[in-house]
Design an enzyme around this catalytic site. Structure first.
Site, PDB file in Angstrom:
ATOM      1  N   MET A  30     -40.147 -30.797   4.942  1.00 58.83           N
ATOM      2  CA  MET A  30     -40.076 -29.594   5.778  1.00 58.83           C
ATOM      3  C   MET A  30     -41.063 -28.549   5.262  1.00 58.83           C
ATOM      4  O   MET A  30     -40.965 -27.363   5.588  1.00 58.83           O
ATOM      5  CB  MET A  30     -38.657 -29.034   5.797  1.00 58.83           C
ATOM      6  CG  MET A  30     -37.673 -30.019   6.439  1.00 58.83           C
ATOM      7  SD  MET A  30     -36.256 -29.240   7.209  1.00 58.83           S
ATOM      8  CE  MET A  30     -35.546 -28.380   5.827  1.00 58.83           C
ATOM      9  N   LEU A  33     -44.108 -27.003  -0.047  1.00 61.79           N
ATOM     10  CA  LEU A  33     -44.093 -28.123  -1.000  1.00 61.79           C
ATOM     11  C   LEU A  33     -44.124 -27.661  -2.451  1.00 61.79           C
ATOM     12  O   LEU A  33     -44.697 -26.631  -2.779  1.00 61.79           O
ATOM     13  CB  LEU A  33     -45.289 -29.041  -0.724  1.00 61.79           C
ATOM     14  CG  LEU A  33     -45.380 -29.601   0.689  1.00 61.79           C
ATOM     15  CD1 LEU A  33     -46.557 -30.569   0.797  1.00 61.79           C
ATOM     16  CD2 LEU A  33     -44.086 -30.298   1.107  1.00 61.79           C
ATOM     17  N   HIS A  37     -42.188 -32.889  -4.192  1.00 60.99           N
ATOM     18  CA  HIS A  37     -42.771 -33.571  -3.023  1.00 60.99           C
ATOM     19  C   HIS A  37     -44.029 -34.337  -3.432  1.00 60.99           C
ATOM     20  O   HIS A  37     -44.267 -35.459  -2.965  1.00 60.99           O
ATOM     21  CB  HIS A  37     -43.182 -32.546  -1.950  1.00 60.99           C
ATOM     22  CG  HIS A  37     -42.042 -31.785  -1.351  1.00 60.99           C
ATOM     23  ND1 HIS A  37     -41.825 -30.460  -1.612  1.00 60.99           N
ATOM     24  CD2 HIS A  37     -41.073 -32.164  -0.489  1.00 60.99           C
ATOM     25  CE1 HIS A  37     -40.775 -30.035  -0.939  1.00 60.99           C
ATOM     26  NE2 HIS A  37     -40.291 -31.054  -0.249  1.00 60.99           N
ATOM     27  N   ASP A 152     -31.738 -34.801  -3.204  1.00 63.60           N
ATOM     28  CA  ASP A 152     -30.846 -34.821  -2.033  1.00 63.60           C
ATOM     29  C   ASP A 152     -30.192 -36.201  -1.990  1.00 63.60           C
ATOM     30  O   ASP A 152     -30.507 -37.034  -1.131  1.00 63.60           O
ATOM     31  CB  ASP A 152     -31.648 -34.534  -0.760  1.00 63.60           C
ATOM     32  CG  ASP A 152     -32.267 -33.148  -0.783  1.00 63.60           C
ATOM     33  OD1 ASP A 152     -31.523 -32.172  -0.929  1.00 63.60           O
ATOM     34  OD2 ASP A 152     -33.501 -33.044  -0.702  1.00 63.60           O
TER      35      ASP A 152
END
Ligand code: PAF
Length: 284
Positions: A30, A33, A37, A152
């Site tokens: 999303m 960064l 990432h 996550d």
């Protein structure tokens, strides 16, 4: 690195690479960064010829009152970081490109059971939004490999389950969490924390590490462990949401005999909702 904004352009580019026999890796994001990432892109480049990344702040995974409007949009800086990491293609669609027409013409992907606890209970509909957008992105990019952060952990488990259940021919790979020097897990939402809160935020990971140590030393009363963690986190200035000792495969509450465990935690600090976890295997 080329940046494209439409599904057609993205498909044309990836199609050419696939026809040339290239193995395609994909990192959906999303944006806003950080090093976490970039680690996903770097890991993807070790096993793929071409890396594709997407930057799309997906409205369907935000609930009412959540931070969709103020979620940082930093496309230029994101593109520069991706290019420096060796990413080949960036897909940055608009909301209309991903969700055209009226809402009553959309479809949604619902992964059952594994979405119901933890973040799923705290953020109703969140994982439907994630599963839906990742399905769309998988169908657009058609990667061989897709990489997601283990920060996550529940999202990764949901996407793995969805990939198997919906027969996507994609290897879904989880990559270890990247942390600040004090242990705070890197997150796009850490920007909501003040310098002082970033320091105090390290207590979440410390609490996870000490719970893991206690379990490794024989503690099996997971309810009491969780209650004590709530108290420790409150004393450190957090508003704890959950601190759950779970089976690593199903994310159901762990029982004393389970060996593959993950402790999942979420807590608010100031304007940020932080999540973190620690997974480990107990010796037989
Ligand atoms: O983890 C994220 O950034 C998002 O949930 C994802 C997987 C890109 C879907 O919007």
């Amino acid at each position: 690195m080329k940046t494209v904004h439409t599904i057609k352009e993205l498909r044309d580019h990836v199609h050419q690479q696939r026809m040339a026999g290239k193995r395609i890796g994909f990192v959906p994001t999303m944006g806003n960064l950080h090093a976490g990432h970039i680690t996903l892109v770097t890991a993807g480049l070790k096993q793929c010829d071409v890396m594709v990344s997407s930057v799309f702040v997906n409205p369907t995974q935000f609930g009412p009152g959540e931070d969709f409007d103020k979620y940082p949009r930093t496309l230029e800086a994101d593109a520069a970081q991706l290019q420096a990491a060796g990413c080949n293609l960036l897909f940055a669609p608009s909301v209309d490109e991903m969700y055209p027409g009226d809402q009553d013409q959309w479809a949604k992907v619902v992964v059952t059971e594994i979405t119901e606890r933890h973040c799923g209970a705290a953020r109703p509909g969140h994982f439907d939004g994630v599963s839906t957008v990742v399905t769309k992105l998988f169908n657009i990019v058609k990667p061989d490999v897709a990489l997601f952060g283990k920060k996550d952990f529940q999202q990764l488990a949901v996407i793995k389950r969805m990939t198997t259940a919906l027969c996507f021919d994609i290897d879904v790979i989880g990559i270890d969490t990247v942390r600040e020097a004090n242990g705070l897990a890197m997150s796009s939402r850490n920007g909501y924390l003040s310098v002082d809160e970033k320091e105090r935020g390290a207590a979440l990971y410390q609490c996870l590490c000490s719970a893991k140590e206690r379990i490794q030393n024989g503690e099996r009363d997971y309810d009491s462990l969780s209650q004590q963690a709530h108290a420790t986190l409150s004393a450190a200035g957090f508003e704890p949401e959950y601190f759950n000792v779970c089976r690593a495969d199903t994310l159901a509450p762990a029982t004393a005999g389970d060996k593959d465990l993950v402790i999942l935690a979420a807590a608010r600090m100031g304007k940020a909702r932080l999540i973190d976890n620690i997974d480990f295997r107990l010796q037989d």
